[in-house]
Design a protein around this motif. Structure first.
Motif, mmCIF file in Angstrom:
data_model
loop_
_atom_site.group_PDB
_atom_site.id
_atom_site.type_symbol
_atom_site.label_atom_id
_atom_site.label_comp_id
_atom_site.label_asym_id
_atom_site.label_seq_id
_atom_site.Cartn_x
_atom_site.Cartn_y
_atom_site.Cartn_z
ATOM 1 N N MET A 51 47.014 51.978 39.658
ATOM 2 C CA MET A 51 47.112 52.201 38.169
ATOM 3 C C MET A 51 45.679 52.092 37.787
ATOM 4 N N TYR A 52 44.770 51.054 38.221
ATOM 5 C CA TYR A 52 43.845 50.707 37.599
ATOM 6 C C TYR A 52 42.300 51.892 37.693
ATOM 7 N N GLY A 53 42.700 52.702 37.963
ATOM 8 C CA GLY A 53 41.416 54.066 37.965
ATOM 9 C C GLY A 53 40.480 53.544 39.179
ATOM 10 N N SER A 74 47.039 44.755 45.870
ATOM 11 C CA SER A 74 47.171 46.187 45.136
ATOM 12 C C SER A 74 48.684 46.423 44.881
ATOM 13 N N LYS A 75 48.964 47.228 43.928
ATOM 14 C CA LYS A 75 50.108 47.566 43.262
ATOM 15 C C LYS A 75 50.502 48.951 43.671
ATOM 16 N N VAL A 76 51.825 49.353 43.802
ATOM 17 C CA VAL A 76 52.120 50.702 43.632
ATOM 18 C C VAL A 76 52.853 50.972 42.448
ATOM 19 N N LEU A 107 55.141 45.929 44.007
ATOM 20 C CA LEU A 107 55.858 46.968 43.131
ATOM 21 C C LEU A 107 55.332 46.670 41.737
ATOM 22 N N HIS A 108 54.598 47.469 41.211
ATOM 23 C CA HIS A 108 53.994 47.252 39.789
ATOM 24 C C HIS A 108 55.340 46.945 38.689
ATOM 25 N N TRP A 109 56.296 47.510 38.553
ATOM 26 C CA TRP A 109 57.257 47.081 37.730
ATOM 27 C C TRP A 109 58.478 47.877 38.396
ATOM 28 N N ALA A 222 37.427 25.569 26.738
ATOM 29 C CA ALA A 222 38.699 25.457 26.111
ATOM 30 C C ALA A 222 39.327 26.750 27.282
ATOM 31 N N ARG A 223 38.955 27.622 27.625
ATOM 32 C CA ARG A 223 39.426 28.600 28.366
ATOM 33 C C ARG A 223 39.822 27.980 29.788
ATOM 34 N N GLN A 224 38.895 26.875 30.310
ATOM 35 C CA GLN A 224 39.134 26.155 31.408
ATOM 36 C C GLN A 224 40.535 25.494 31.231
ATOM 37 N N ALA A 242 37.356 39.215 34.237
ATOM 38 C CA ALA A 242 36.085 38.954 33.856
ATOM 39 C C ALA A 242 35.177 40.213 34.192
ATOM 40 N N GLY A 243 34.440 40.737 33.241
ATOM 41 C CA GLY A 243 33.485 41.796 33.476
ATOM 42 C C GLY A 243 32.085 41.220 33.800
ATOM 43 N N SER A 244 31.894 40.044 33.509
ATOM 44 C CA SER A 244 30.367 39.352 33.803
ATOM 45 C C SER A 244 30.133 38.239 34.697
ATOM 46 N N GLU A 250 32.414 30.620 34.365
ATOM 47 C CA GLU A 250 33.230 29.704 33.757
ATOM 48 C C GLU A 250 34.884 29.503 34.012
ATOM 49 N N ASN A 251 35.288 30.830 34.321
ATOM 50 C CA ASN A 251 36.744 30.837 34.882
ATOM 51 C C ASN A 251 36.929 30.341 36.280
ATOM 52 N N ALA A 252 36.066 30.270 36.999
ATOM 53 C CA ALA A 252 36.017 29.548 38.669
ATOM 54 C C ALA A 252 36.178 27.983 37.996
HETATM 55 P P1 NAP Z 1 43.022 38.496 30.514
HETATM 56 O O1 NAP Z 1 42.451 38.393 31.845
HETATM 57 O O2 NAP Z 1 43.898 37.846 29.970
HETATM 58 O O3 NAP Z 1 41.763 38.787 29.478
HETATM 59 C C1 NAP Z 1 40.657 39.574 29.801
HETATM 60 C C2 NAP Z 1 39.677 39.336 28.644
HETATM 61 O O4 NAP Z 1 39.143 38.217 28.664
HETATM 62 C C3 NAP Z 1 38.635 40.372 28.730
HETATM 63 O O5 NAP Z 1 38.215 41.220 27.354
HETATM 64 C C4 NAP Z 1 37.283 39.487 29.146
HETATM 65 O O6 NAP Z 1 36.321 39.871 28.883
HETATM 66 C C5 NAP Z 1 37.657 38.317 28.350
HETATM 67 N N1 NAP Z 1 37.175 37.089 29.305
HETATM 68 C C6 NAP Z 1 37.397 36.702 30.592
HETATM 69 N N2 NAP Z 1 36.893 35.778 31.007
HETATM 70 C C7 NAP Z 1 36.189 35.313 29.763
HETATM 71 C C8 NAP Z 1 35.405 34.089 29.570
HETATM 72 N N3 NAP Z 1 35.260 33.183 30.360
HETATM 73 N N4 NAP Z 1 34.752 34.221 28.259
HETATM 74 C C9 NAP Z 1 34.927 35.200 27.450
HETATM 75 N N5 NAP Z 1 35.684 36.094 27.346
HETATM 76 C C10 NAP Z 1 36.388 36.229 28.837
HETATM 77 O O7 NAP Z 1 43.523 40.142 30.578
HETATM 78 P P2 NAP Z 1 44.287 41.203 31.521
HETATM 79 O O8 NAP Z 1 43.045 41.910 32.345
HETATM 80 O O9 NAP Z 1 45.132 41.733 31.041
HETATM 81 O O10 NAP Z 1 44.980 40.474 32.697
HETATM 82 C C11 NAP Z 1 44.223 39.944 33.669
HETATM 83 C C12 NAP Z 1 44.680 40.766 35.037
HETATM 84 O O11 NAP Z 1 46.105 40.632 35.406
HETATM 85 C C13 NAP Z 1 44.455 42.226 35.068
HETATM 86 O O12 NAP Z 1 42.950 42.721 34.918
HETATM 87 C C14 NAP Z 1 45.317 42.690 36.079
HETATM 88 O O13 NAP Z 1 44.416 42.526 37.197
HETATM 89 C C15 NAP Z 1 46.512 41.902 35.933
HETATM 90 N N6 NAP Z 1 47.406 42.412 35.119
HETATM 91 C C16 NAP Z 1 48.616 42.699 35.834
HETATM 92 C C17 NAP Z 1 49.650 43.229 35.033
HETATM 93 C C18 NAP Z 1 51.195 43.757 35.728
HETATM 94 O O14 NAP Z 1 51.788 44.457 35.047
HETATM 95 N N7 NAP Z 1 51.170 43.512 36.822
HETATM 96 C C19 NAP Z 1 49.333 43.763 33.785
HETATM 97 C C20 NAP Z 1 48.401 43.202 33.100
HETATM 98 C C21 NAP Z 1 47.295 42.727 33.720
HETATM 99 P P3 NAP Z 1 35.220 40.424 29.607
HETATM 100 O O15 NAP Z 1 35.509 41.643 30.345
HETATM 101 O O16 NAP Z 1 33.898 40.902 28.880
HETATM 102 O O17 NAP Z 1 34.650 39.429 30.710
#
Ligand code: NAP
Length: 283
Positions: A51-53, A74-76, A107-109, A222-224, A242-244, A250-252
Motif C-alpha cells: 500500500m505504501y506506493g 511487507s504487507k499484503v 496481512l495488513h488488516w 522526549a521522543r526517545q 523518519a524522513g531524515s 534521534e529515534n535510534a
Molecule cells: P509516526 O512514526 O508515529 O510519525 C511519523 C512522523 O513523525 C513524521 O511526520 C516524521 O517526520 C516525524 N518524526 C519521526 N521522527 C522524528 C524525530 N526524531 N523528530 C521529529 N519528528 C519526527 O507515524 P506513522 O508513519 O503513521 O507510523 C510509523 C510506521 O508504522 C509507518 O510508517 C508504517 O510503516 C507503520 N504503520 C502501519 C500501519 C498498519 O496498519 N499496519 C498503519 C500506520 C502505520 P519526518 O518524516 O519529517 O521525519
C-alpha cells in the motif's frame, strides 16, 4: 541498540525499527539516506507494505548490497489476500524491493477473504522460501482467536509470529487485551505510529513536560523517552517513520534507553491507558 527475539522466531531484531508509510512523499534522497543511517545504527527492522506506493522501491535502493543487514517486513492488502493473490502480491513486492525474500509478510488488516485461504497462501510462500515467516496487523482479540482456530483445526499450518497494531502514548488500547493475548501466544507486538502519526505531545503540554523532565535526567529527548516507554514490555517493538538522517538518529538513540519503574509510572500517569474501547483502533 537493544535487540530481542521477534516472537517465536529465533531472530534478534532491533526494538526500534523504521516505518515507511508516506516516505515517498518527502525528499527522496533524504529518505534513502535516513534508511541507510538507520541500518548503520542497528535499526534493522524495516516495515513497509504494498500500500505504501513507491516506498518499497526506495527501500530497494537503500538496502541494495546489504540485504543481510535487514529484517524486512511487507504487507499484503486484504483484497489481495486469497491463496493465489498473496503469491502475486508478494512477487510484486519482492520485485520492487529488489530482494528474493521477506523476513515476515503480514496481512495488513482483516478483510472478507477467509483467513484459512490467506494462511495457506502464506504457507505456500514460506515453503517456496519467499517469506521466512508471516504475521498479521490490526488484529483484535476476536480476530486472533479466529486465526488460532484456523491454525489449530487445519493442523498442518504454521502460526503467526507478530501482530502489528496502533500504539502510542495517547492510544494505549492494546494494553487491555491484545498485548496480553499476543504475549501469551509468544507473538511479537509491533507498535505502529509511535509518534501518533505526527501528533506528538507538545513540549508545553502537561504530558510533554513530564517527558521533557525524564529526558533531561537521561540526557535524552522526549521522543526517545516515548519510544523507550512503548517498548518496555518483552514482546514489544516500535517502528517510527523518519524522513531524515537527523530524525532517524534521534529515534535510534531510544534503543539504548531504559526507564526506571518510577519513570514508567510517571509516563503512565501522564498518558493514561483509558478505558477499553469496543473495537481495536487503527489508522
Ligand atoms: P509516526 O512514526 O508515529 O510519525 C511519523 C512522523 O513523525 C513524521 O511526520 C516524521 O517526520 C516525524 N518524526 C519521526 N521522527 C522524528 C524525530 N526524531 N523528530 C521529529 N519528528 C519526527 O507515524 P506513522 O508513519 O503513521 O507510523 C510509523 C510506521 O508504522 C509507518 O510508517 C508504517 O510503516 C507503520 N504503520 C502501519 C500501519 C498498519 O496498519 N499496519 C498503519 C500506520 C502505520 P519526518 O518524516 O519529517 O521525519
Amino acid at each position: 541498540m537493544q535487540r530481542r527475539p521477534f516472537g517465536p522466531t529465533l531472530r534478534q531484531v532491533s526494538i526500534i525499527g523504521q516505518g515507511t508509510w508516506r516516505l515517498d512523499e518527502g525528499d527522496k534522497a533524504s529518505a534513502i539516506a535516513a534508511l541507510r543511517r538507520g541500518l548503520d545504527l542497528g535499526m534493522d527492522h524495516i516495515d513497509t507494505a504494498e500500500m505504501y506506493g513507491d516506498a518499497e522501491v526506495m527501500i530497494g535502493e537503500a538496502i541494495a548490497g546489504r540485504r543481510d543487514d535487514v529484517f524486512l517486513v511487507s504487507k499484503v492488502l486484504p483484497g489481495n489476500a486469497s491463496r493465489a493473490g498473496v503469491q502475486t502480491a508478494c512477487e510484486r513486492s519482492l520485485r520492487r524491493l529488489g530482494t528474493d525474500h521477506l523476513d515476515t509478510y503480514l496481512l495488513h488488516w482483516r478483510g472478507d477473504i477467509p483467513l484459512e485461504a490467506t494462511v495457506r497462501g502464506f504457507e505456500d510462500l514460506r515453503a517456496a522460501g519467499k517469506i521466512l515467516d508471516w504475521g498479521v496487523s490490526n488484529f483484535d482479540v476476536g480476530d486472533l482467536n479466529d486465526l488460532a482456530d484456523v491454525v489449530a483445526t487445519t493442523g498442518d499450518l504454521g502460526g503467526p509470529v507478530c501482530n502489528q497494531v496502533l500504539y502510542h502514548l495517547q492510544e494505549r488500547s492494546i494494553e487491555h487485551a491484545v498485548l496480553p493475548w499476543c504475549e501469551g501466544a509468544n507473538m511479537a507486538v509491533v507498535g505502529y505510529s509511535p509518534f501518533g502519526h505526527g501528533r506528538f505531545p507538545r513540549p508545553d503540554s502537561p504530558g510533554g513536560r513530564v517527558l521533557a523532565q525524564i529526558a533531561a535526567d537521561h540526557g535524552a529527548t522526549a521522543r526517545q523517552v516515548a519510544l523507550a516507554f512503548l517498548t518496555r514490555h518483552a514482546p514489544q517493538f516500535a517502528i517510527p517513520k523518519a524522513g531524515s538522517p537527523a530524525h532517524v538518529t534521534e529515534n535510534a538513540g531510544a534503543g539504548d534507553l531504559s526507564l526506571s519503574p518510577v519513570e514508567i509510572a510517571l509516563v503512565d500517569r501522564a498518558f493514561p491507558r483509558g478505558p477499553k474501547p469496543r473495537g481495536l483502533p487503527m489508522i
